[in-house]
Design a protein around this motif. Structure first.
Motif, PDB file in Angstrom:
ATOM      1  N   SER A   1     -59.764   9.484 -22.139  1.00  0.00           N
ATOM      2  CA  SER A   1     -59.884   8.699 -20.911  1.00  0.00           C
ATOM      3  C   SER A   1     -60.307   9.590 -19.749  1.00  0.00           C
ATOM      4  N   ALA A   2     -60.788   8.946 -18.696  1.00  0.00           N
ATOM      5  CA  ALA A   2     -61.176   9.690 -17.496  1.00  0.00           C
ATOM      6  C   ALA A   2     -59.984  10.425 -16.906  1.00  0.00           C
ATOM      7  N   GLU A   3     -58.800   9.820 -17.011  1.00  0.00           N
ATOM      8  CA  GLU A   3     -57.593  10.445 -16.474  1.00  0.00           C
ATOM      9  C   GLU A   3     -57.246  11.721 -17.259  1.00  0.00           C
ATOM     10  N   GLN A   4     -57.352  11.651 -18.585  1.00  0.00           N
ATOM     11  CA  GLN A   4     -57.090  12.840 -19.402  1.00  0.00           C
ATOM     12  C   GLN A   4     -58.086  13.938 -19.074  1.00  0.00           C
ATOM     13  N   ALA A   5     -59.359  13.574 -19.005  1.00  0.00           N
ATOM     14  CA  ALA A   5     -60.390  14.559 -18.718  1.00  0.00           C
ATOM     15  C   ALA A   5     -60.166  15.222 -17.371  1.00  0.00           C
ATOM     16  N   GLN A   6     -59.748  14.432 -16.402  1.00  0.00           N
ATOM     17  CA  GLN A   6     -59.489  14.978 -15.068  1.00  0.00           C
ATOM     18  C   GLN A   6     -58.367  16.009 -15.111  1.00  0.00           C
ATOM     19  N   GLU A   7     -57.354  15.773 -15.947  1.00  0.00           N
ATOM     20  CA  GLU A   7     -56.266  16.737 -16.102  1.00  0.00           C
ATOM     21  C   GLU A   7     -56.785  18.081 -16.604  1.00  0.00           C
ATOM     22  N   TRP A   8     -57.812  18.035 -17.431  1.00  0.00           N
ATOM     23  CA  TRP A   8     -58.380  19.262 -18.009  1.00  0.00           C
ATOM     24  C   TRP A   8     -59.534  19.808 -17.173  1.00  0.00           C
ATOM     25  N   ASN A   9     -59.803  19.165 -16.030  1.00  0.00           N
ATOM     26  CA  ASN A   9     -60.888  19.579 -15.139  1.00  0.00           C
ATOM     27  C   ASN A   9     -62.254  19.423 -15.804  1.00  0.00           C
ATOM     28  N   VAL A  10     -62.384  18.375 -16.610  1.00  0.00           N
ATOM     29  CA  VAL A  10     -63.627  18.082 -17.323  1.00  0.00           C
ATOM     30  C   VAL A  10     -64.237  16.801 -16.773  1.00  0.00           C
ATOM     31  N   GLU A  11     -65.542  16.822 -16.543  1.00  0.00           N
ATOM     32  CA  GLU A  11     -66.253  15.623 -16.114  1.00  0.00           C
ATOM     33  C   GLU A  11     -66.861  14.964 -17.345  1.00  0.00           C
ATOM     34  N   LEU A  12     -66.457  13.726 -17.628  1.00  0.00           N
ATOM     35  CA  LEU A  12     -66.991  13.006 -18.781  1.00  0.00           C
ATOM     36  C   LEU A  12     -68.388  12.470 -18.488  1.00  0.00           C
ATOM     37  N   LYS A  13     -69.272  12.653 -19.477  1.00  0.00           N
ATOM     38  CA  LYS A  13     -70.636  12.144 -19.349  1.00  0.00           C
ATOM     39  C   LYS A  13     -71.138  11.731 -20.727  1.00  0.00           C
ATOM     40  N   PRO A  14     -72.206  10.935 -20.804  1.00  0.00           N
ATOM     41  CA  PRO A  14     -72.808  10.601 -22.096  1.00  0.00           C
ATOM     42  C   PRO A  14     -73.339  11.855 -22.781  1.00  0.00           C
ATOM     43  N   LEU A  15     -73.459  11.781 -24.098  1.00  0.00           N
ATOM     44  CA  LEU A  15     -73.880  12.930 -24.906  1.00  0.00           C
ATOM     45  C   LEU A  15     -75.145  13.594 -24.383  1.00  0.00           C
ATOM     46  N   HIS A  16     -76.194  12.816 -24.162  1.00  0.00           N
ATOM     47  CA  HIS A  16     -77.474  13.405 -23.756  1.00  0.00           C
ATOM     48  C   HIS A  16     -77.377  14.070 -22.382  1.00  0.00           C
ATOM     49  N   ASP A  17     -76.586  13.518 -21.502  1.00  0.00           N
ATOM     50  CA  ASP A  17     -76.419  14.134 -20.183  1.00  0.00           C
ATOM     51  C   ASP A  17     -75.681  15.466 -20.302  1.00  0.00           C
ATOM     52  N   VAL A  18     -74.662  15.512 -21.140  1.00  0.00           N
ATOM     53  CA  VAL A  18     -73.921  16.761 -21.328  1.00  0.00           C
ATOM     54  C   VAL A  18     -74.852  17.851 -21.854  1.00  0.00           C
ATOM     55  N   ILE A  19     -75.670  17.499 -22.842  1.00  0.00           N
ATOM     56  CA  ILE A  19     -76.580  18.493 -23.430  1.00  0.00           C
ATOM     57  C   ILE A  19     -77.608  18.959 -22.407  1.00  0.00           C
ATOM     58  N   ALA A  20     -78.205  18.028 -21.694  1.00  0.00           N
ATOM     59  CA  ALA A  20     -79.285  18.366 -20.768  1.00  0.00           C
ATOM     60  C   ALA A  20     -78.798  19.164 -19.570  1.00  0.00           C
ATOM     61  N   GLU A  21     -77.568  18.950 -19.140  1.00  0.00           N
ATOM     62  CA  GLU A  21     -77.077  19.571 -17.913  1.00  0.00           C
ATOM     63  C   GLU A  21     -76.307  20.869 -18.143  1.00  0.00           C
ATOM     64  N   SER A  22     -76.060  21.214 -19.392  1.00  0.00           N
ATOM     65  CA  SER A  22     -75.221  22.373 -19.688  1.00  0.00           C
ATOM     66  C   SER A  22     -76.041  23.612 -20.005  1.00  0.00           C
ATOM     67  N   HIS A  23     -75.538  24.754 -19.580  1.00  0.00           N
ATOM     68  CA  HIS A  23     -76.126  26.023 -19.986  1.00  0.00           C
ATOM     69  C   HIS A  23     -75.645  26.412 -21.381  1.00  0.00           C
ATOM     70  N   ILE A  24     -74.424  25.971 -21.709  1.00  0.00           N
ATOM     71  CA  ILE A  24     -73.801  26.277 -22.988  1.00  0.00           C
ATOM     72  C   ILE A  24     -73.225  24.983 -23.544  1.00  0.00           C
ATOM     73  N   VAL A  25     -73.542  24.677 -24.801  1.00  0.00           N
ATOM     74  CA  VAL A  25     -73.036  23.476 -25.460  1.00  0.00           C
ATOM     75  C   VAL A  25     -72.229  23.907 -26.675  1.00  0.00           C
ATOM     76  N   SER A  26     -70.968  23.468 -26.745  1.00  0.00           N
ATOM     77  CA  SER A  26     -70.098  23.824 -27.863  1.00  0.00           C
ATOM     78  C   SER A  26     -69.622  22.553 -28.555  1.00  0.00           C
ATOM     79  N   LEU A  27     -69.799  22.501 -29.867  1.00  0.00           N
ATOM     80  CA  LEU A  27     -69.475  21.301 -30.640  1.00  0.00           C
ATOM     81  C   LEU A  27     -68.051  21.354 -31.172  1.00  0.00           C
ATOM     82  N   HIS A  28     -67.307  20.266 -30.941  1.00  0.00           N
ATOM     83  CA  HIS A  28     -65.917  20.172 -31.404  1.00  0.00           C
ATOM     84  C   HIS A  28     -65.596  18.781 -31.922  1.00  0.00           C
ATOM     85  N   ALA A  29     -66.616  18.019 -32.297  1.00  0.00           N
ATOM     86  CA  ALA A  29     -66.404  16.658 -32.784  1.00  0.00           C
ATOM     87  C   ALA A  29     -65.935  16.684 -34.240  1.00  0.00           C
ATOM     88  N   PRO A  30     -65.219  15.648 -34.671  1.00  0.00           N
ATOM     89  CA  PRO A  30     -64.777  15.580 -36.061  1.00  0.00           C
ATOM     90  C   PRO A  30     -65.912  15.174 -36.987  1.00  0.00           C
TER      91      PRO A  30
END
Length: 332
Positions: free
Chosen positions: A186-215
């Motif tokens: 949830s957005a609330e959980q992500a905020q606790e971890w100081n993470v901004e949630l975004k769609p997959l393609h936005d995360v990839i395009a906007e990041s300098h480093i992408v780390s995969l942790h999906a199941p």
């Protein structure tokens, strides 16, 4: 007196248990050790599991199959001292019978998170190519080998499970911006971890480093393909310590040939990685043979934490590492 059956091969006991944790497990009840230097067969497990309260499993242990469950007349707990518990649970009947399940992902995840950081720094600081160049007798002090700093970068985490959250802790001193993609957070959980949630393609395009942790689930099969790889910034770092199936490996090799970005890979679609794989020889890639989570420290951590968890279970205390049926489907 309760009885605990340990499937760990006899010659591996000292890899998992310190003197202290051995003493702790013996205080819990009657311990039946695997006498072999190999895992139990299914038949052997069926013969030993009758009257057992808890069975401890590890890598390559005999699964708790329907046949095994027919003989498990007293079983209350499965404690898995390894990575994913999925190979040990070919049937969900364990949950129907009220048997509880523990996993050791946290003990391993601590090591995986360090490996993620190590791969990021090794790629960014060009440790391996610089070392190779220096080995030739030449001087590697040139613009080609200048450092790509982690400090202040944007890091995208695909999947925000336990390992990703350990990575977040390690990244804090570097002042990075964190982006994340995870449909179960949830957005609330992500905020606790100081993470901004975004769609997959936005995360990839906007990041300098992408780390995969999906199941590894049907929905994540080859979720990183040509389209996603094309979105990576020039000079980006792509890290995969989760599962090889998350990436279309043929597409990855094709994109890496362009030398536009770098990859640190600990997992592959087929393991071990074939001897003739092009990934082994690319100078913009670091490959490791699925080593990120398992080492002498993590094995002993598994034993220590599992004994503590067993103590909690038998004292009716809260469990940190229980795997509910609803969680199993989305676990790596």
């Amino acid at each position: 007196m309760r009885t605990i059956l340990v499937q760990i091969p006899h010659d591996q006991i000292e890899l998992f248990f310190t003197d202290e944790s051995l003493e702790g497990i013996h205080q819990l009840g009657n311990i039946i050790w695997n006498p072999h230097h190999r895992p139990f067969t299914e038949q052997e497990l069926c013969e030993h599991i009758q009257g057992v309260d808890t069975v401890i499993t590890t890598w390559r242990s005999a699964p708790i199959s329907e046949e095994v469950l027919k003989h498990a007349d007293q079983l209350k707990l499965i404690a898995h001292m390894a990575g994913s518990v999925k190979p040990i649970l070919p049937t969900l009947d364990v949950y129907r019978r009220g048997i509880r399940v523990l996993n050791s992902n946290y003990a391993i995840g601590v090591s995986v998170s360090e490996s993620v950081l190590a791969l990021i720094l090794a790629l960014g600081h060009k440790i391996i190519p610089v070392n190779k160049e220096m080995g030739t007798g030449r001087n590697a002090k040139s613009a080609v080998y200048e450092t790509y700093e982690l400090r202040g970068r944007t890091v995208g985490l695909i999947g925000l499970g336990m390992v990703a959250r350990e990575v977040i802790k390690l990244l804090q001193p570097f002042g990075v911006k964190l982006l994340g993609c995870d449909p179960f957070v949830s957005a609330e959980q992500a905020q606790e971890w100081n993470v901004e949630l975004k769609p997959l393609h936005d995360v990839i395009a906007e990041s300098h480093i992408v780390s995969l942790h999906a199941p590894k689930v049907p929905e994540t099969y080859q979720m990183i393909g040509h389209k996603e790889l094309s979105l990576l910034r020039d000079g980006a770092l792509l890290i995969n310590t989760a599962r090889g199936d998350l990436i279309d490996e043929a597409a990855l090799i094709e994109e890496l040939r362009k030398k536009r970005f770098y990859a640190g890979l600990d997992v592959f679609i087929v393991e071990p990685l074939s001897a003739d794989s092009e990934l082994r020889h690319m100078d913009n890639v670091i490959v490791r043979p699925h080593l990120a989570g398992v080492n002498p420290d993590s094995r002993l951590r598994i034993g220590t934490l599992m004994v503590q968890e067993l103590q909690q279970f038998y004292n009716n205390g809260p469990l940190r590492f229980e795997v509910k049926e609803s969680q199993l489907a989305i676990m790596t």
